[in-house]
Design a protein around this motif. Structure first.
Motif, short mmCIF file in Angstrom:
data_model
loop_
_atom_site.label_atom_id
_atom_site.label_comp_id
_atom_site.label_asym_id
_atom_site.label_seq_id
_atom_site.Cartn_x
_atom_site.Cartn_y
_atom_site.Cartn_z
N ALA A 156 0.77 -1.39 -0.28
CA ALA A 156 -0.27 0.14 0.07
C ALA A 156 0.97 1.10 -0.36
CB ALA A 156 -0.81 0.16 1.17
N LEU A 157 0.41 2.01 -0.41
CA LEU A 157 1.23 3.17 -0.68
C LEU A 157 0.24 4.53 0.27
CD1 LEU A 157 3.44 5.05 -1.74
CD2 LEU A 157 1.47 5.96 -3.34
N ALA A 158 1.22 4.99 1.32
CA ALA A 158 -0.49 6.13 3.06
C ALA A 158 0.66 7.54 2.34
CB ALA A 158 0.62 5.79 3.73
N GLU A 194 -2.74 -0.10 -5.92
CA GLU A 194 -3.53 -0.79 -5.76
C GLU A 194 -4.24 -0.69 -5.09
OE1 GLU A 194 -5.09 -5.26 -5.32
OE2 GLU A 194 -3.56 -5.33 -6.35
N ARG A 195 -3.54 0.31 -4.13
CA ARG A 195 -4.16 0.26 -2.38
C ARG A 195 -3.53 1.44 -2.04
NH1 ARG A 195 -2.38 -3.11 0.48
NH2 ARG A 195 -1.48 -4.49 -0.72
N VAL A 196 -3.70 2.98 -2.07
CA VAL A 196 -3.40 4.02 -0.91
C VAL A 196 -4.11 4.53 -0.48
CG1 VAL A 196 -3.19 6.54 -2.67
CG2 VAL A 196 -2.72 5.11 -4.42
N ILE A 197 -3.50 5.00 0.50
CA ILE A 197 -4.51 5.18 1.88
C ILE A 197 -4.01 6.79 1.65
CG2 ILE A 197 -4.35 5.34 4.02
CD1 ILE A 197 -3.54 2.29 3.82
N MET A 198 -5.02 8.01 1.88
CA MET A 198 -4.61 9.03 1.79
C MET A 198 -4.77 9.68 2.87
SD MET A 198 -4.75 9.46 -1.37
CE MET A 198 -3.88 11.70 -1.67
N HIS A 199 -3.61 9.87 3.50
CA HIS A 199 -3.67 9.63 5.37
C HIS A 199 -3.53 11.38 5.75
CE1 HIS A 199 -1.19 11.26 8.28
NE2 HIS A 199 -0.33 12.19 7.46
N CYS A 200 -4.52 11.84 6.85
CA CYS A 200 -5.63 11.91 7.70
C CYS A 200 -5.61 13.50 6.14
CB CYS A 200 -4.04 13.22 8.36
SG CYS A 200 -4.92 14.68 9.08
N ASP A 242 -16.84 1.45 2.26
CA ASP A 242 -15.57 -0.04 2.28
C ASP A 242 -14.55 1.55 1.66
OD1 ASP A 242 -16.03 0.90 -0.45
OD2 ASP A 242 -16.04 -1.72 -0.48
N ARG A 243 -14.46 2.14 2.04
CA ARG A 243 -13.14 3.48 1.61
C ARG A 243 -13.08 4.58 2.55
NH1 ARG A 243 -10.69 0.76 -2.37
NH2 ARG A 243 -12.27 -0.41 -2.43
N ILE A 244 -13.82 4.33 3.57
CA ILE A 244 -13.13 5.15 4.76
C ILE A 244 -12.65 4.53 6.11
CG2 ILE A 244 -14.72 6.08 6.68
CD1 ILE A 244 -16.64 6.26 4.76
N LEU A 245 -11.00 5.21 6.40
CA LEU A 245 -10.32 4.87 7.35
C LEU A 245 -10.27 5.72 8.25
CD1 LEU A 245 -7.29 3.73 5.74
CD2 LEU A 245 -9.28 1.94 6.06
N VAL A 246 -9.78 5.06 9.80
CA VAL A 246 -9.94 5.88 10.83
C VAL A 246 -8.31 6.07 11.64
CG1 VAL A 246 -11.87 6.89 11.61
CG2 VAL A 246 -11.06 4.77 12.41
N ALA A 297 -7.23 -2.46 3.19
CA ALA A 297 -6.34 -0.69 3.04
C ALA A 297 -4.58 -1.14 2.84
CB ALA A 297 -6.41 0.50 3.52
N TYR A 298 -4.32 -2.15 4.02
CA TYR A 298 -2.94 -2.77 4.20
C TYR A 298 -2.92 -4.29 3.48
CZ TYR A 298 -2.21 1.48 6.59
OH TYR A 298 -1.44 2.80 6.57
#
Ligand SMILES: [Zn+2]
Length: 302
Positions: A156-158, A194-200, A242-246, A297-298
């Motif tokens: 994944a990419l954070a 494939e998995r990108v996380i837009m942190h904060c 399914d796209r929401i993280l905390v 995501a991970y």
């Protein structure tokens, strides 16, 4: 155990434990090494306090070589922790051209250390901490190199992005080219992993749509609870379940009602409850959904 943790938190001047959550959740982005440095809370105590309130799993994020080595080691020795490794854009700019090569080589080694290393991050663009064009040019190159590593290792990419003017934490007028323009352009040219996380996540609903089109996850920190975060709440409103993280991004960005104090993963409970309320989810439903999303995501449960 609970009493001992309460005492340690009180002694460190940290907020008290929130009520335990209905189900386990994942802190999708935290820095236990920085919590130890700044809030004087040992990583083992951070993990124990988190467990007390139902924050059962943690993504420990590196910002430089030392922090990435810490993350890899913590994840290797704790089954409920996974690591992300990278050079933060401001660290990249500070290091300069001569030092960045060996640093990236070490990050690449750590990225291949095993299944406990699940992401490249945090990486991206920061115009707030790096104003000069030379530094920003280096940030763009290092971001591209990190994207290539995520592709190569299947991780994944954070992503970290922060604009010059508004600090990336709230809405407000911005001038000139924004950090997220660079982030989107570079992802478009290098290819979105494939998995990108837009942190904060600090953008509005428009930017959220762009990210979601590419299958990215939006990770909301304590800032989502701030009055000024209306654009981010708009983004939260349009995101599929399914796209929401905390995340906490501890020791920073402490959620209301503890805003202004130091943060720890145990305070994620406040953000979970706020997001649940915004989405019209019950607490148990929110925890289940958010935990499932973080594992997806991970790259799968750990
Ligand atoms: Zn962070």
């Amino acid at each position: 155990m609970n009493e001992a943790i309460r005492e340690v938190l009180a002694e460190a001047g940290l907020p008290p434990l929130p009520e335990p959550l209905a189900r386990p959740v994942v802190d999708a982005h935290t820095h236990l090494d920085t919590v130890a440095d700044i809030a004087h809370l040992d990583p083992e105590i951070s993990l124990a306090a988190a467990r007390e309130v139902g924050v059962s799993h943690i993504a420990q994020i590196g910002c430089d070589v030392e922090g990435s080595e810490f993350a890899e080691n913590l994840a290797r020795t704790h089954a409920n922790v996974i690591a992300a490794v990278a050079i933060h854009p401001n660290d990249a700019a500070r290091m300069g051209r001569t030092k960045i090569g060996p640093a990236l080589k070490r990050i690449d080694e750590l990225a291949g250390a095993g299944d406990h290393v699940r992401a490249i991050g945090e990486t991206g663009i920061d115009h707030f901490g790096t104003a000069d064009e030379e530094g920003q040019a280096l940030q763009r190159e290092v971001f591209a190199a990190h994207i290539a590593m995520a592709h190569e290792h299947g991780l994944a990419l954070a992503i970290h992005m922060r604009d010059a003017r508004n600090g990336g934490q709230t809405d407000g007028p911005t001038q000139g080219r924004q950090a997220h323009d660079d982030v989107v352009d570079i992802l478009n040219s290098e290819g979105w992993p494939e998995r990108v996380i837009m942190h904060c996540y600090s953008g509005d609903a428009d930017l959220a749509r762009t990210c979601l089109e590419h299958g990215a996850y939006l990770s909301f920190s304590g800032t989502i609870t701030f009055n000024s975060a209306a654009p981010q709440r708009d983004a939260l409103a349009i995101a599929p379940d399914d796209r929401i993280l905390v995340e906490t991004d501890a020791p920073f960005l402490t959620p209301v009602p503890r805003r202004g104090k130091r943060n720890g993963p145990y305070l994620l409970a406040h953000t979970v409850r706020f997001v649940a309320q915004q989405r019209g989810w019950g607490e148990a439903q929110a925890c289940q959904q958010l935990a499932d999303n973080a594992f997806a995501a991970y790259g799968g449960a750990w």
